[in-house]
Design a protein around this motif. Structure first.
Motif, PDB file in Angstrom:
ATOM      1  N   THR A  73       0.844  -1.196   0.000  1.00  8.15           N
ATOM      2  CA  THR A  73       0.000   0.000   0.000  1.00  8.15           C
ATOM      3  C   THR A  73       0.881   1.247   0.000  1.00  8.15           C
ATOM      4  O   THR A  73       0.561   2.232  -0.672  1.00  8.15           O
ATOM      5  CB  THR A  73      -0.983   0.028   1.184  1.00  8.15           C
ATOM      6  N   LYS A  74       1.997   1.208   0.710  1.00  7.47           N
ATOM      7  CA  LYS A  74       2.929   2.339   0.683  1.00  7.47           C
ATOM      8  C   LYS A  74       3.533   2.513  -0.705  1.00  7.47           C
ATOM      9  O   LYS A  74       3.640   3.643  -1.210  1.00  7.47           O
ATOM     10  CB  LYS A  74       4.036   2.151   1.719  1.00  7.47           C
ATOM     11  N   ARG A  77       0.832   3.964  -3.043  1.00 11.68           N
ATOM     12  CA  ARG A  77       0.651   5.401  -2.795  1.00 11.68           C
ATOM     13  C   ARG A  77       1.793   6.210  -3.386  1.00 11.68           C
ATOM     14  O   ARG A  77       1.569   7.242  -4.016  1.00 11.68           O
ATOM     15  CB  ARG A  77       0.554   5.672  -1.300  1.00 11.68           C
ATOM     16  N   SER A  82      -4.587   5.989  -5.954  1.00 14.48           N
ATOM     17  CA  SER A  82      -5.540   6.732  -5.131  1.00 14.48           C
ATOM     18  C   SER A  82      -5.913   5.950  -3.875  1.00 14.48           C
ATOM     19  O   SER A  82      -5.927   4.716  -3.869  1.00 14.48           O
ATOM     20  CB  SER A  82      -6.808   7.057  -5.924  1.00 14.48           C
ATOM     21  N   GLU A  83      -6.232   6.707  -2.839  1.00 18.21           N
ATOM     22  CA  GLU A  83      -6.680   6.098  -1.579  1.00 18.21           C
ATOM     23  C   GLU A  83      -7.957   5.288  -1.812  1.00 18.21           C
ATOM     24  O   GLU A  83      -8.097   4.192  -1.268  1.00 18.21           O
ATOM     25  CB  GLU A  83      -6.919   7.171  -0.516  1.00 18.21           C
ATOM     26  N   ASP A  84      -8.868   5.817  -2.609  1.00 20.15           N
ATOM     27  CA  ASP A  84     -10.132   5.118  -2.858  1.00 20.15           C
ATOM     28  C   ASP A  84      -9.900   3.729  -3.441  1.00 20.15           C
ATOM     29  O   ASP A  84     -10.506   2.755  -3.002  1.00 20.15           O
ATOM     30  CB  ASP A  84     -11.026   5.911  -3.816  1.00 20.15           C
ATOM     31  N   ILE A  86      -7.239   1.881  -3.267  1.00 24.05           N
ATOM     32  CA  ILE A  86      -6.594   1.009  -2.269  1.00 24.05           C
ATOM     33  C   ILE A  86      -7.633   0.539  -1.258  1.00 24.05           C
ATOM     34  O   ILE A  86      -7.715  -0.645  -0.953  1.00 24.05           O
ATOM     35  CB  ILE A  86      -5.416   1.732  -1.577  1.00 24.05           C
ATOM     36  N   TYR A  87      -8.449   1.454  -0.756  1.00 26.01           N
ATOM     37  CA  TYR A  87      -9.452   1.100   0.251  1.00 26.01           C
ATOM     38  C   TYR A  87     -10.490   0.125  -0.272  1.00 26.01           C
ATOM     39  O   TYR A  87     -10.965  -0.745   0.461  1.00 26.01           O
ATOM     40  CB  TYR A  87     -10.173   2.345   0.773  1.00 26.01           C
TER      41      TYR A  87
END
Length: 168
Positions: A73-74, A77, A82-84, A86-87
């Motif tokens: 995840t790092k 990023r 995007s955070e979305d 990944i989430y």
């Protein structure tokens, strides 16, 4: 018993399982580690970096590998993911519009290979991946999936501790 081994299995104040690393695998088996790293480098050659990170994150979710989830995840990023996305990765099938058809095919194949103990890689999953990727890309993708599953198993077995990895 080494200090690492002694502290490998303890129960925290909330009753949850707390643990430290059982061993530093790269130090204990450097030739194996180097061979795995060589496989990793060869596997990702020519594939889209974003796709590779999504595959690594998804396999790590399925394998409950906190260390690899932290790392990838790092890395995702840092590469601009995007955070979305990944989430939502653990629910990618329901996240309509967030992932390309090619990414969806790769994620379906990742899940099928990662949970292969369910019996096999279904023909429809294979066909979808074979339609989305040329033969060389598909071979590379399979190698990425195999490699991250191996890394997950090394990390989970040795209880690699998440949180220290810094994306390069």
């Amino acid at each position: 018993m080494t200090e690492t081994t002694k502290n490998a299995t303890s129960t925290g104040p909330t009753g949850t399982h707390q643990h430290g690393p059982r061993m530093e695998y790269a130090q204990a088996a450097p030739d194996v580690y180097k061979a795995m790293y060589a496989l990793e480098r060869a596997a990702i050659e020519g594939l889209d970096h974003t796709l590779v990170e999504l595959v690594k994150i998804r396999a790590s979710q399925l394998n409950h590998c906190a260390f690899c989830l932290d790392m990838h995840t790092k890395d995702a990023r840092k590469a601009g993911e995007s955070e979305d996305r990944i989430y939502l990765l653990s629910a990618w099938r329901e996240a309509t519009g967030y992932y390309t058809e090619k990414e969806q095919a790769a994620l379906a194949l990742t899940e099928a290979v990662t949970v292969i103990t369910d019996g096999f890689v279904p023909d429809e999953v294979w066909d979808e991946a074979a339609d989305a990727f040329d033969e060389k890309e598909l071979a590379q993708l399979i190698a990425v999936i195999v490699a991250i599953n191996a890394w997950n198993r090394f990390a989970v077995t040795t209880r690699a501790v998440p949180g220290t990895y810094q994306a390069r």
